[in-house]
Motif scaffolding. Sequence first.
Motif, mmCIF file in Angstrom:
data_model
loop_
_atom_site.group_PDB
_atom_site.id
_atom_site.type_symbol
_atom_site.label_atom_id
_atom_site.label_comp_id
_atom_site.label_asym_id
_atom_site.label_seq_id
_atom_site.Cartn_x
_atom_site.Cartn_y
_atom_site.Cartn_z
ATOM 1 N N GLU A 159 0.830 -1.208 0.000
ATOM 2 C CA GLU A 159 0.000 0.000 0.000
ATOM 3 C C GLU A 159 0.866 1.260 0.000
ATOM 4 O O GLU A 159 0.599 2.201 -0.765
ATOM 5 C CB GLU A 159 -0.922 -0.008 1.223
ATOM 6 N N PHE A 160 1.884 1.284 0.838
ATOM 7 C CA PHE A 160 2.759 2.457 0.896
ATOM 8 C C PHE A 160 3.575 2.605 -0.382
ATOM 9 O O PHE A 160 3.784 3.715 -0.873
ATOM 10 C CB PHE A 160 3.683 2.367 2.117
ATOM 11 N N LYS A 161 4.014 1.503 -0.929
ATOM 12 C CA LYS A 161 4.770 1.554 -2.189
ATOM 13 C C LYS A 161 3.918 2.157 -3.301
ATOM 14 O O LYS A 161 4.403 2.988 -4.086
ATOM 15 C CB LYS A 161 5.227 0.147 -2.590
ATOM 16 N N LYS A 162 2.652 1.732 -3.373
ATOM 17 C CA LYS A 162 1.770 2.234 -4.434
ATOM 18 C C LYS A 162 1.564 3.743 -4.320
ATOM 19 O O LYS A 162 1.628 4.467 -5.323
ATOM 20 C CB LYS A 162 0.424 1.517 -4.378
ATOM 21 N N LYS A 163 1.323 4.233 -3.097
ATOM 22 C CA LYS A 163 1.127 5.676 -2.912
ATOM 23 C C LYS A 163 2.356 6.465 -3.336
ATOM 24 O O LYS A 163 2.256 7.503 -4.009
ATOM 25 C CB LYS A 163 0.797 5.977 -1.446
ATOM 26 N N LEU A 164 3.531 5.972 -2.950
ATOM 27 C CA LEU A 164 4.772 6.671 -3.290
ATOM 28 C C LEU A 164 5.050 6.612 -4.788
ATOM 29 O O LEU A 164 5.489 7.603 -5.389
ATOM 30 C CB LEU A 164 5.949 6.069 -2.512
ATOM 31 N N LEU A 165 4.794 5.451 -5.392
ATOM 32 C CA LEU A 165 4.992 5.317 -6.842
ATOM 33 C C LEU A 165 4.029 6.212 -7.620
ATOM 34 O O LEU A 165 4.410 6.813 -8.634
ATOM 35 C CB LEU A 165 4.810 3.859 -7.270
ATOM 36 N N ASP A 166 2.788 6.299 -7.171
ATOM 37 C CA ASP A 166 1.811 7.181 -7.822
ATOM 38 C C ASP A 166 2.289 8.629 -7.767
ATOM 39 O O ASP A 166 2.212 9.358 -8.767
ATOM 40 C CB ASP A 166 0.441 7.062 -7.147
ATOM 41 N N SER A 167 2.796 9.033 -6.608
ATOM 42 C CA SER A 167 3.298 10.403 -6.453
ATOM 43 C C SER A 167 4.486 10.647 -7.369
ATOM 44 O O SER A 167 4.563 11.679 -8.058
ATOM 45 C CB SER A 167 3.696 10.664 -4.999
ATOM 46 N N ALA A 168 5.418 9.702 -7.404
ATOM 47 C CA ALA A 168 6.603 9.850 -8.253
ATOM 48 C C ALA A 168 6.215 9.914 -9.721
ATOM 49 O O ALA A 168 6.742 10.731 -10.488
ATOM 50 C CB ALA A 168 7.564 8.688 -8.011
ATOM 51 N N GLY A 169 5.272 9.057 -10.115
ATOM 52 C CA GLY A 169 4.846 9.033 -11.517
ATOM 53 C C GLY A 169 4.199 10.341 -11.950
ATOM 54 O O GLY A 169 4.465 10.841 -13.048
ATOM 55 N N LEU A 170 3.350 10.913 -11.098
ATOM 56 C CA LEU A 170 2.679 12.172 -11.438
ATOM 57 C C LEU A 170 3.663 13.344 -11.447
ATOM 58 O O LEU A 170 3.538 14.260 -12.273
ATOM 59 C CB LEU A 170 1.540 12.433 -10.457
#
Length: 449
Positions: A159-170
């Motif tokens: 869950e934490f990885k997904k949130k951080l990856l989403d932020s990095a991608g945007l």
Amino acid sequence: MAEAIVALSTPPGIAGLSVIRASGDGVFDIVDQCFKGKVRISEAKTHTIHYGEFHNKGKLVDFVTVAVFRKPNSYTGEDVAEISCHGGYFVAYAIIETLIEHGCRLAEPGEFTKRAFLNGRMDLTQVEAVADIIHSSSEQAYQTAVRQLAGEFSKRIAEFKKKLLDSAGLLELELDFADEGFEFIDRNIILKSIDETIAFCQELANSYHSSEILRSGYFVGIAGFPNSGKSTLFNALLKRKRAIVSEIPGTTRDYLEETIYIDGFSVRLIDTAGLRATEDIIEIEGIRMVESLLAQSNLILVINDLTQGQTHSDALFFELRERYKASRSILIQNKIDLVESQPQQRDFEIFISAKNNQGLDKIQELIREELRKETQHIKDVLINQRHHLLLKRAGEELRKARESLLEGLGNELVADDLRKAVKTLGEIVGDTFSQDVLNNIFSKFCIGK
């Protein structure tokens, strides 16, 4: 191609049953060469059990049952046959030797679980949970390890990885529209994700010490001058005579260690040599060992002979309390049955008579309270040293990303730090790994697991 491996999965020795596990390509054909039943194992349906005879070169070895698990729905993700036979030293090893003669090889320590990891049946934290379940020394350690095996810790990491990856991608997407000045994600949302993940990493990293207590036990070191009653207290807490008790100073020259259970927790009692000046070489070595034993103790009980005066061991107590600051230290005033009146109790001492079991309940309650304080924050994972180091590193990378974001540095710098943190979190569950890490983890496993 997965080479067929075999090993004994139950403890060796006299028992009602032994279980031999075999896994890999062609394992059902190998078993068929030795097994005679109503159904050929190579033709049997998955998750079925079959009764028959196990033979070696035409001779009956034993009457057995064979459980069939077809890939990928097995422990290892490969074809698995588990043979149950009568217990004992001879039968199980005769079956293993026969399977090796027909094409299997003896499994290495932890190789079945290693294959489960490599085949995607479990991640590294679940692999470590298997080891923790096997070596559990307390009920809470076992229950926590079971939750970890069920994947609760892995889900939170994901869950934490997904949130951080989403932020990095945007953030990286904004770079493609830099001229238009588009903002695809609110900076406050990124900060919230970073802060939540930092808190998660910090909380778990801080639970490393508590996890070690659940994993290895709560160590209670018993120290003091000779003839203060250390061994008598040791025996009283054990509720049996384990240490030799005499009036001769220096009777305990080596240390003794035994385990008791308090409220389901493993408590490891250590009776140490009496601390005094001596010229006896063996006794000197025992006294030297006291230092290393007390250094690993969570609680240090300094025993004082009250007949020598209430303050007789004060200097020793304060010295040990100062030297071992990471441990809780308590002064135990022993032999209250031999003094006419009990002195006023100070806040760092407990009055007992180890010989008469008087006041032992106070020591047991003290241990209970310390255990509750030390382990109350453990939830879904037993943090080990590998987790601890990776969680600290991920926290540092996230703090760097936070600073970059607040200072208004470029999106590419913030995104890079976020991706580094994601990679580090991924190492915890085994998204990336080195052979050295795997070797270290599986070296703790038995051959049959």
